[in-house]
Scaffold this active site. Structure first.
Site, mmCIF file in Angstrom:
data_model
loop_
_atom_site.group_PDB
_atom_site.id
_atom_site.type_symbol
_atom_site.label_atom_id
_atom_site.label_comp_id
_atom_site.label_asym_id
_atom_site.label_seq_id
_atom_site.Cartn_x
_atom_site.Cartn_y
_atom_site.Cartn_z
ATOM 1 N N LYS A 96 15.827 -3.520 -19.156
ATOM 2 C CA LYS A 96 14.981 -3.270 -20.330
ATOM 3 C C LYS A 96 14.758 -1.772 -20.531
ATOM 4 O O LYS A 96 14.896 -1.257 -21.634
ATOM 5 C CB LYS A 96 13.622 -3.962 -20.173
ATOM 6 N N GLN B 255 5.697 -10.183 -15.670
ATOM 7 C CA GLN B 255 5.260 -8.982 -14.959
ATOM 8 C C GLN B 255 3.950 -8.428 -15.506
ATOM 9 O O GLN B 255 3.639 -7.261 -15.308
ATOM 10 C CB GLN B 255 6.339 -7.901 -15.029
HETATM 11 P P1 ATP Z 1 11.724 -3.844 -14.720
HETATM 12 O O1 ATP Z 1 11.416 -5.188 -15.307
HETATM 13 O O2 ATP Z 1 11.510 -3.839 -13.252
HETATM 14 O O3 ATP Z 1 11.055 -2.733 -15.447
HETATM 15 P P2 ATP Z 1 14.107 -3.319 -16.196
HETATM 16 O O4 ATP Z 1 14.398 -4.586 -16.915
HETATM 17 O O5 ATP Z 1 13.458 -2.247 -16.961
HETATM 18 O O6 ATP Z 1 13.309 -3.643 -14.869
HETATM 19 P P3 ATP Z 1 16.021 -1.320 -15.468
HETATM 20 O O7 ATP Z 1 15.129 -0.556 -14.578
HETATM 21 O O8 ATP Z 1 16.334 -0.781 -16.802
HETATM 22 O O9 ATP Z 1 15.462 -2.818 -15.584
HETATM 23 O O10 ATP Z 1 17.386 -1.632 -14.740
HETATM 24 C C1 ATP Z 1 17.416 -2.149 -13.408
HETATM 25 C C2 ATP Z 1 18.581 -1.553 -12.651
HETATM 26 O O11 ATP Z 1 19.788 -2.065 -13.152
HETATM 27 C C3 ATP Z 1 18.668 -0.050 -12.802
HETATM 28 O O12 ATP Z 1 19.123 0.493 -11.592
HETATM 29 C C4 ATP Z 1 19.706 0.114 -13.898
HETATM 30 O O13 ATP Z 1 20.337 1.355 -13.804
HETATM 31 C C5 ATP Z 1 20.656 -1.031 -13.603
HETATM 32 N N1 ATP Z 1 21.367 -1.538 -14.807
HETATM 33 C C6 ATP Z 1 20.809 -1.983 -15.938
HETATM 34 N N2 ATP Z 1 21.760 -2.383 -16.807
HETATM 35 C C7 ATP Z 1 22.952 -2.184 -16.206
HETATM 36 C C8 ATP Z 1 24.320 -2.396 -16.584
HETATM 37 N N3 ATP Z 1 24.647 -2.884 -17.755
HETATM 38 N N4 ATP Z 1 25.278 -2.055 -15.687
HETATM 39 C C9 ATP Z 1 24.955 -1.547 -14.481
HETATM 40 N N5 ATP Z 1 23.696 -1.335 -14.071
HETATM 41 C C10 ATP Z 1 22.700 -1.641 -14.921
HETATM 42 MG MG MG Z 2 11.603 -1.258 -16.708
#
Ligand code: ATP
Ligand code: MG
Length: 751
Positions: free
Chosen positions: A56, A276
């Protein structure tokens, strides 16, 4: 003006590059197709609703780069809200590295940071003095304590903490003291009426002294929109793109603020995860996610289902746990990642054993090639950190505590800042109270009482009251001269520091306030640490980048900017932020972060779920979400631990393992028992054992051993004392808790 010009120039450069190459692969390549759909969202509002680690935040960052690069949106028109200042800094740097050029003019920050920026720029419209000061939560509590006393109320019956909660909750709902409507049954509720009165008086006091607390910042910023349509119109035209991370944790006032700012034309791009939402206790409204689809039309919904952060084992365990919540929007989350190691569940003998186990385990990880900063220890309550810190210190392992006693919260730092604050604003009452007799200068409580009463009766600030007490000779000559010396000290040095640079100002105050000499007298390590911290503060002044705090239409001086920074920097970073140290923080402050190795400790009934939440189904679900947040911070390894005996808040407890441990699919877990690490209960006064006692059937008992009792079931040996027929053993049973038994009759066997 210069900023607008730079923006135009940058836009032209970008256009040129874009038209030459039409290449946005840097932005789109690192995304999967669902993420790309979100990033390239065409018109109207968007909501990305997806589980932990599904990208996200990555989508939000790439969306901003997309807007600037592909849609030619000027950075000037973008406002992005993050959850911490650190996240804001990271976001900006990631965007700039995607674009290859700086994106100046864009606003990225927390709700508080952005509200503060607005109020500095529009202090007049917001009806604030230009040099208004921020009351952090500690200042707010002190101010309320004093106010309650001055109102002639008994502070045991009217605890300042309760008033603080009450006031902040009303402000978070956007309600001022004068706007509270009482229902029929509440008109005779004397307690409530008194609370409202305290709120009213507190509002007046803050206004008089030019101070605003954190909740006030948001409320004022919202009222600024409501009272000044011209200002709102200006920002509506400017911020056509509003992006919000961690949307599930916005409270009513933040939501309203965004709604007002967006108006009819602004585009809102929100990302969040209902699983969350962990700030319900502080007014966050998970319902905002539903409300959003009704208020912002049309909204396009995007779902991301692939998790990129954690191994399959960690993800399955977290999914299994959160499935126990009833009130969910429901999401699927899968990973292509390997199974990974099982989650370690360590059953510790006591909290010291737990800490030693964790530190030992970190050392192993480091030997395997992990950085220290890739290991995080998460806990439910700040009070748990002390024992962990002791173990880390014993092992000479560098660590950093987030959100605990942060740098700017340390006593000596607050003292220096209070001098600077009072020199900036003589009406700053908490600063006045803090330093009037620090270091001691013969101004006793009696003198202060006269000053406070005068302030109260004549509706003056404390500073004005001192002047009036001196002028009217209301005290003994000795007391008056002590007060006069204080007034002179502040006035004189305020004058001197005027033309000094920021770090020189701080240095001057450290040397001339008497604080340095005062703390030098404090013996041992503690005194030395305090002096070092003051040096560190001077260094913070050297490193401080005031420009980060300025806006195009703002005219805040460097010292005010620094003081605001100190108040806003909520336990996030200090000078050594990027050093390689083990990361310690509460589960709440781990939101949005990720680490290769995560330890969650104190996974016990009463601590996690917290005893105040265990009985209430709504709060219990929030605790479960908090556990889900904690578990999903782990990328490669996760360890959960609980202690059979824990000394916390000065009391011994014999908690049961948390129900959350039972809710996790057992095939994801690997249980480890204390025996390898067990050691005598160091602090226990009852552990004066002589020799290893024997049970009636000749079995030897040792601390930490698992035993079985015919009626009480399985438990762990916590303590034993006495010999022969007098030998007694204390066992913490899983089902019935702690019991002392006489060895001779206990009928124990090995579990
Ligand atoms: P949270 O709910 O904990 O805030 P989030 O949904 O915001 O998590 P991110 O922090 O954006 O998730 O991404 C989680 C991990 O996955 C990070 O290390 C990010 O770099 C990696 N990631 C996200 N999308 C991809 C992708 N398409 N390919 C490779 N790695 C990815
Ligand atoms: Mg996040």
């Amino acid at each position: 003006m210069l900023e607008i010009f730079t923006c135009i120039l940058q836009a032209l450069c970008r256009n040129l590059i874009y038209s030459l190459f039409m290449d946005v692969s840097k932005i789109l390549d690192p995304l999967n197709s669902a993420q790309r759909a979100g990033v390239c969202h065409a018109s109207g509002h968007a909501l990305v609703l997806a589980g932990a680690g599904s990208g996200k935040t990555r989508v939000l960052v790439h969306r901003i780069a997309w807007l600037i690069d592909a849609e030619n949106t000027p950075p000037f028109s973008i406002l992005a809200v993050t959850f911490t200042n650190k996240a804001a800094a990271e976001m900006r740097s990631r965007i700039e590295s995607l674009l290859g050029i700086p994106a100046s003019g864009m606003w990225v920050g927390t709700f508080h940071g952005i509200a503060h920026r607005l109020l500095r720029a529009h202090w007049q419209e917001a009806e604030l003095p230009q040099n208004f000061q921020i009351l952090d939560s500690d200042d707010q509590l002190r101010t309320l304590k004093r106010l309650i006393r001055e109102m002639g109320l008994d502070d045991s019956q009217w605890p300042a903490k309760e008033a603080q909660w009450y006031i902040n909750a009303r402000k978070d709902e956007g309600v001022r003291a004068g706007q509270i409507t009482l229902h029929r049954g509440q008109k005779d509720d004397l307690h409530l009426l008194q609370m409202i009165e305290i709120y009213k008086q507190y509002e007046a006091l803050c206004q008089r002294s030019g101070m605003i607390d954190f909740a006030e910042m948001l409320l004022r910023a919202k009222e600024l929109w409501q009272k000044r349509p011209d200002v709102l119109q200006h920002y509506r035209q400017r911020f056509q793109n509003i992006l919000v991370d961690e949307f599930q944790d916005t409270n009513s006032i933040q939501y309203e603020w965004i709604k007002l700012l967006a108006g009819e034309t602004g585009r809102v791009f929100a990302v969040g995860d209902d699983d969350q939402s962990i700030y319900g206790w502080r007014g966050a409204r998970i319902e905002n996610i539903h409300q959003y689809s009704r208020d912002f039309k049309p909204v396009e919904m995007y779902r991301l289902e692939q998790n990129y952060r954690s191994t399959a084992n960690i993800l399955n365990a977290a999914n299994g746990l959160i499935a126990n919540n009833t009130d969910r929007l429901g999401k699927e989350l899968w990973t292509e990642d390997a199974e990974g190691e099982l989650i370690q569940v360590y059953s510790a003998f006591n909290e010291i054993d737990e800490a030693n186990y964790i530190v030992d385990n970190i050392q192993q990880r480091i030997n395997e090639g992990y950085q220290r900063s890739e290991c995080a220890i998460l806990y439910r309550s700040n009070a748990q950190s002390r024992v962990l810190e002791e173990s880390l210190i014993m092992a000479s392992m560098p660590y950093r505590v987030y959100g605990g006693l942060r740098f700017f919260d340390r006593q000596e730092i607050r003292d220096v800042l209070a001098y600077l604050r009072l020199m900036t604003n003589r009406n700053d009452a908490p600063a006045f109270e803090r330093i009037i007799n620090t270091p001691t200068r013969g101004i006793g409580n009696k003198t202060l009482e006269v000053v406070r009463t005068t302030a109260n009766q004549q509706n003056m600030t404390l500073w004005e009251a001192v002047l009036s007490v001196i002028e009217n000779k209301m005290l003994t000559a000795r007391a008056l001269s002590a007060l006069q010396a204080f007034i002179d000290l502040i006035n004189e040095h305020a004058e001197i520091i005027q033309n000094l640079s920021l770090n020189e100002k701080i240095e001057h105050v450290v040397h001339h306030s008497g604080l340095e000499a005062y703390y030098e007298k404090e013996k041992g390590e503690r005194g030395r640490a305090r002096i070092e911290n003051m040096q560190e503060l001077i260094q913070a002044g050297v490193n401080f980048e005031a420009e980060d705090w300025q806006t195009e239409d703002e005219n805040m001086d460097e010292l005010s900017a620094f003081l605001s920074h100190a108040a806003l920097e909520a336990g996030e970073g200090q000078a050594d932020e990027w050093d390689d140290c083990v990361q310690l923080m509460t589960l709440h402050s781990a939101k949005g972060l990720e680490f290769k190795q995560v330890y969650i400790c104190g996974v016990e009934e009463g601590l996690f779920p917290h005893r105040l939440s265990a009985e209430d189904p709504v709060r219990l679900e929030e605790e479960r979400r908090l556990c889900y947040v904690g578990m999903t911070r782990a990328m490669e390894n996760l360890s959960l631990s609980y202690a059979e005996k824990r000394r916390i808040y000065g009391e011994d407890n014999y908690p049961k393992p948390s129900r959350f441990l039972k809710e996790i699919p057992q095939q994801c877990l690997h249980q480890i028992r204390a025996s390898r690490f067990a050691q005598p209960a160091v602090s226990s006064t009852t552990s004066r054992y002589t020799e290893t006692p024997q049970t009636d059937n000749g079995m030897n008992i040792s601390l930490g051993q698992r035993v079985l009792h015919p009626s009480f079931g399985e438990g762990m040996v916590m303590n034993y004392e006495g010999e022969g027929r007098h030998a007694r053993v204390q066992i913490n049973f899983e089902e019935v808790g702690s019991k002392w038994l006489v060895m001779e009759y206990a009928n124990l066997s090995l579990a």
